[in-house]
Design a protein around this motif. Structure first.
Motif, PDB file in Angstrom:
ATOM      1  N   THR A 125       0.792  -1.230   0.000  1.00 32.84           N
ATOM      2  CA  THR A 125       0.000   0.000   0.000  1.00 32.84           C
ATOM      3  C   THR A 125       0.824   1.280   0.000  1.00 32.84           C
ATOM      4  N   LEU A 126       2.025   1.259   0.576  1.00 32.42           N
ATOM      5  CA  LEU A 126       2.819   2.486   0.612  1.00 32.42           C
ATOM      6  C   LEU A 126       3.246   2.947  -0.785  1.00 32.42           C
ATOM      7  N   PRO A 127       3.728   2.058  -1.668  1.00 34.74           N
ATOM      8  CA  PRO A 127       4.062   2.516  -3.024  1.00 34.74           C
ATOM      9  C   PRO A 127       2.865   3.126  -3.761  1.00 34.74           C
ATOM     10  N   GLN A 128       1.661   2.608  -3.521  1.00 35.99           N
ATOM     11  CA  GLN A 128       0.472   3.174  -4.146  1.00 35.99           C
ATOM     12  C   GLN A 128       0.254   4.610  -3.671  1.00 35.99           C
ATOM     13  N   PHE A 129       0.381   4.813  -2.362  1.00 38.49           N
ATOM     14  CA  PHE A 129       0.220   6.156  -1.799  1.00 38.49           C
ATOM     15  C   PHE A 129       1.281   7.107  -2.346  1.00 38.49           C
ATOM     16  N   LEU A 130       2.533   6.663  -2.370  1.00 43.39           N
ATOM     17  CA  LEU A 130       3.620   7.535  -2.839  1.00 43.39           C
ATOM     18  C   LEU A 130       3.437   7.907  -4.309  1.00 43.39           C
ATOM     19  N   HIS A 131       2.959   6.963  -5.102  1.00 45.91           N
ATOM     20  CA  HIS A 131       2.694   7.249  -6.515  1.00 45.91           C
ATOM     21  C   HIS A 131       1.613   8.316  -6.654  1.00 45.91           C
ATOM     22  N   ASP A 132       0.511   8.152  -5.929  1.00 44.57           N
ATOM     23  CA  ASP A 132      -0.584   9.119  -6.020  1.00 44.57           C
ATOM     24  C   ASP A 132      -0.185  10.475  -5.452  1.00 44.57           C
ATOM     25  N   LEU A 133       0.643  10.459  -4.418  1.00 46.68           N
ATOM     26  CA  LEU A 133       1.119  11.712  -3.840  1.00 46.68           C
ATOM     27  C   LEU A 133       1.956  12.471  -4.864  1.00 46.68           C
ATOM     28  N   GLU A 134       2.804  11.750  -5.562  1.00 49.98           N
ATOM     29  CA  GLU A 134       3.634  12.362  -6.602  1.00 49.98           C
ATOM     30  C   GLU A 134       2.775  12.967  -7.715  1.00 49.98           C
ATOM     31  N   CYS A 135       1.648  12.301  -7.996  1.00 48.43           N
ATOM     32  CA  CYS A 135       0.740  12.778  -9.045  1.00 48.43           C
ATOM     33  C   CYS A 135      -0.213  13.859  -8.539  1.00 48.43           C
ATOM     34  N   GLY A 136      -0.175  14.142  -7.235  1.00 52.04           N
ATOM     35  CA  GLY A 136      -1.028  15.168  -6.664  1.00 52.04           C
ATOM     36  C   GLY A 136      -2.446  14.735  -6.387  1.00 52.04           C
ATOM     37  N   ILE A 137      -2.674  13.401  -6.332  1.00 49.65           N
ATOM     38  CA  ILE A 137      -4.036  12.894  -6.087  1.00 49.65           C
ATOM     39  C   ILE A 137      -4.047  11.820  -4.994  1.00 49.65           C
ATOM     40  N   PRO A 138      -3.464  12.100  -3.819  1.00 50.58           N
ATOM     41  CA  PRO A 138      -3.458  11.069  -2.769  1.00 50.58           C
ATOM     42  C   PRO A 138      -4.857  10.832  -2.218  1.00 50.58           C
ATOM     43  N   HIS A 139      -5.207   9.572  -1.997  1.00 47.32           N
ATOM     44  CA  HIS A 139      -6.523   9.207  -1.484  1.00 47.32           C
ATOM     45  C   HIS A 139      -6.501   9.163   0.047  1.00 47.32           C
ATOM     46  N   HIS A 140      -7.703   9.006   0.611  1.00 48.66           N
ATOM     47  CA  HIS A 140      -7.829   8.954   2.070  1.00 48.66           C
ATOM     48  C   HIS A 140      -7.423   7.587   2.626  1.00 48.66           C
ATOM     49  N   VAL A 141      -7.765   6.519   1.923  1.00 45.97           N
ATOM     50  CA  VAL A 141      -7.520   5.175   2.444  1.00 45.97           C
ATOM     51  C   VAL A 141      -6.864   4.300   1.376  1.00 45.97           C
ATOM     52  N   TYR A 142      -5.797   3.612   1.778  1.00 46.98           N
ATOM     53  CA  TYR A 142      -5.141   2.607   0.943  1.00 46.98           C
ATOM     54  C   TYR A 142      -5.161   1.289   1.706  1.00 46.98           C
ATOM     55  N   THR A 143      -5.758   0.286   1.116  1.00 43.97           N
ATOM     56  CA  THR A 143      -5.859  -1.009   1.789  1.00 43.97           C
ATOM     57  C   THR A 143      -5.707  -2.118   0.767  1.00 43.97           C
ATOM     58  N   SER A 144      -5.284  -3.283   1.223  1.00 43.39           N
ATOM     59  CA  SER A 144      -5.100  -4.417   0.321  1.00 43.39           C
ATOM     60  C   SER A 144      -5.076  -5.701   1.131  1.00 43.39           C
ATOM     61  N   SER A 145      -5.661  -6.745   0.570  1.00 43.89           N
ATOM     62  CA  SER A 145      -5.604  -8.064   1.206  1.00 43.89           C
ATOM     63  C   SER A 145      -4.421  -8.875   0.712  1.00 43.89           C
TER      64      SER A 145
END
Length: 533
Positions: A125-145
């Motif tokens: 989940t952290l790489p997903q957040f960092l990618h979206d942060l770089e793109c300027g569109i970070p979400h509120h929740v990142y989760t994965s099973s």
């Protein structure tokens, strides 16, 4: 764009597990640094400026918060009060909070003042957040099973903290457990198929710790170190070679299931690698309670013999115990005391059954209408279960206090210590180095404990050790110093309980009693950090 971020590890309350009053003897501030947050630090972009504060070691000055672009928080359930305090500070200063770890993963919907939840396993989940942060569109929740391979896990950033402030350094070899205990949240968090690092990867982490100059205990934090015995044996052979090459700078400790006792090869490999302690989840000597809780692996064992076997192979056994199971008989408290005393387990962590989020126990109690509150993660100090037990709750809490009072009476504690000293072999792969720090600890112990009300039992234990196992005298001193903390916490807890029980004694029904004593404990601040210092 490079970020300036602050990583904060919230404060733990003072409990049996903290060993605060023992650490003072050896000049340490906390037991463990935060492995998860240090691993996250290694996953952040290399061009970010990272500062780190462990609130168990250092004070967080609120005025520094506005100087950062973001604050990263990670916590276990028991740290939620301090976590929420830090998150509210950040909210007041307008600094975004990124949160992960067991507490947010379990209860994120109940948590306020967090801008971005990066939940479950950070490798996903952290790489997903960092990618979206770089793109300027970070979400509120990142989760994965997803349960990722641990070859994606980087070496923790041990270089950003002072490891010498801690008594032990945590490392991880595996995640997941093959068993399915009803009350345990490990399988919901990490799955039932143990995933492991390679021996080379683990030894690289040992190198990283070694390079800091730390030379004490390594705690392998796997919830069941022997979940995959074949992989563990490969690892142990690599650790033995590493220890020989580096002149045995570390001792090792870990957690395992009781079936460890049946594997002679595994026991010998652990001994040769320098393991001197293993924590077992024994829970209860009551077979019916174990069966109902789904802990069938313990019902097939002679638990006392298993403990003895492990001790005779050079490892101290510490263990977890639970009261409050639906099938506990009226005499469960006496049974627990008798078992703990016979086992020679000095450090017996006894708690009231707690329904943790995402467990089968939680879901069952919810469906039965018996769940009252969310867990605060502290089953040894919150003097009421978070559900309606089958046993009358006052009887449960009275019995629990009686168990603690018995096992942590100095006489019974030192008797268990001596049982252990008699069982472990004289020869150890790693001996405690008798340095100035150890000499200082010995002098403090002789003064504080030797001149205390239990001085007779203290000196009797030390003299017996010198008579029977003189090579283990430093181990005996270490056990005595741990006892200092355990006695002090028990005395505080018993006194606080009697105050609380007097205030809520008018309640008769289970649910009313639990609600009253929980509210009283919260509003009086009982057992909070300020009152234990």
């Amino acid at each position: 764009m490079p970020k300036k971020v602050l990583l904060v590890y919230p404060e733990f309350p003072i409990t049996y597990w903290s060993f605060k009053y023992s650490l003072e003897f050896i000049g340490k501030r906390s037991v463990f640094p935060p492995l998860g947050l240090l691993t996250v630090a290694a996953m952040l972009p290399k061009n970010w400026k990272i500062d780190f504060i462990d609130m168990n070691i250092d004070t967080l000055d609120p005025e520094i918060i506005p100087h950062y672009d973001m604050v990263f928080l990670s916590a276990m359930l028991i740290q939620q009060e301090s976590f929420n305090y830090v998150a509210s500070l950040c909210k007041n200063y307008g600094v975004p909070v990124v949160a992960g770890g067991p507490y947010p993963t379990s209860l994120w919907k109940n948590i306020h003042n967090v801008d971005h939840f990066v939940l479950n396993e950070a490798e996903v989940t952290l790489p997903q957040f960092l990618h979206d942060l770089e793109c300027g569109i970070p979400h509120h929740v990142y989760t994965s099973s997803e349960k990722p391979s641990l070859d994606k896990t980087p070496i923790p950033r041990f270089d950003i903290i002072n490891l010498k402030a801690y008594s032990s350094v945590p490392l991880q070899f595996s995640r997941g457990c093959p068993f399915n205990c009803e009350f345990c949240d490990i399988i919901s968090l990490f799955g039932r198929i143990p995933r492991t690092k390679s021996p080379e990867q683990f030894c690289a982490e040992l190198d990283a710790v070694y390079e800091t100059g730390f030379r004490e205990s390594i705690f392998i934090v796997d919830d069941n170190f022997i979940g995959n015995k074949a992989k563990v044996k490969e690892l142990l052979k690599a650790i033995i070679d590493w220890q020989i090459d580096h002149s045995y700078p570390f001792s090792f400790q870990t957690e395992a299931s009781v079936n460890l006792a049946h594997d002679k090869e595994l026991l010998q490999l652990m001994y040769k690698a320098g393991f001197d302690m293993v924590f077992l989840g024994i829970e209860t000597p009551v077979k019916e309670s174990l069966e109902h809780a789904g802990k069938f692996q313990n019902t097939k064992e002679n638990l006392l013999e298993n403990v003895k076997t492990i001790q005779q192979n050079g490892m101290e056994v510490s263990a977890g115990f639970i009261v409050g199971f639906d099938d506990d008989p009226d005499n469960v408290f006496d049974l627990q005391i008798e078992f703990i005393q016979a086992s020679g387990i000095p450090i017996a962590m006894v708690g009231i059954l707690d329904a943790l989020p995402q467990t089968r126990l939680y879901n069952r109690l919810l469906s039965e209408g018996r769940l009252l509150t969310e867990s605060n993660g502290n089953n040894t100090h919150k003097l009421a279960p978070n559900f309606i037990p089958k046993m009358p709750v006052k009887k449960l809490i009275d019995g629990y206090i009686n168990v603690l009072s018995a096992i942590y009476s100095p006489r019974q504690y030192f008797e268990r210590c001596l049982t252990l000293i008699k069982r472990v072999p004289d020869e150890r792969m790693v001996y405690r180095q008798f340095t100035f720090k150890e000499l200082k600890a010995l002098v403090m112990s002789l003064i504080k404990q030797g001149l205390s009300h239990y001085g007779y039992y203290y000196f009797k234990f030390l003299f017996k050790t010198l008579q029977l196992r003189p090579k283990l005298f430093s181990e005996a001193i270490a056990l005595a110093i741990k006892g200092y903390h355990l006695f002090k916490i028990t005395d505080m807890l018993v006194k606080e309980y009697h105050k609380l029980i007097k205030d809520v004694s008018q309640y008769d029904l289970n649910e009313q009693f639990i609600t009253a004593i929980s509210a009283n404990q919260s509003t009086t601040g009982s057992l909070h950090i300020d009152n234990l210092q």
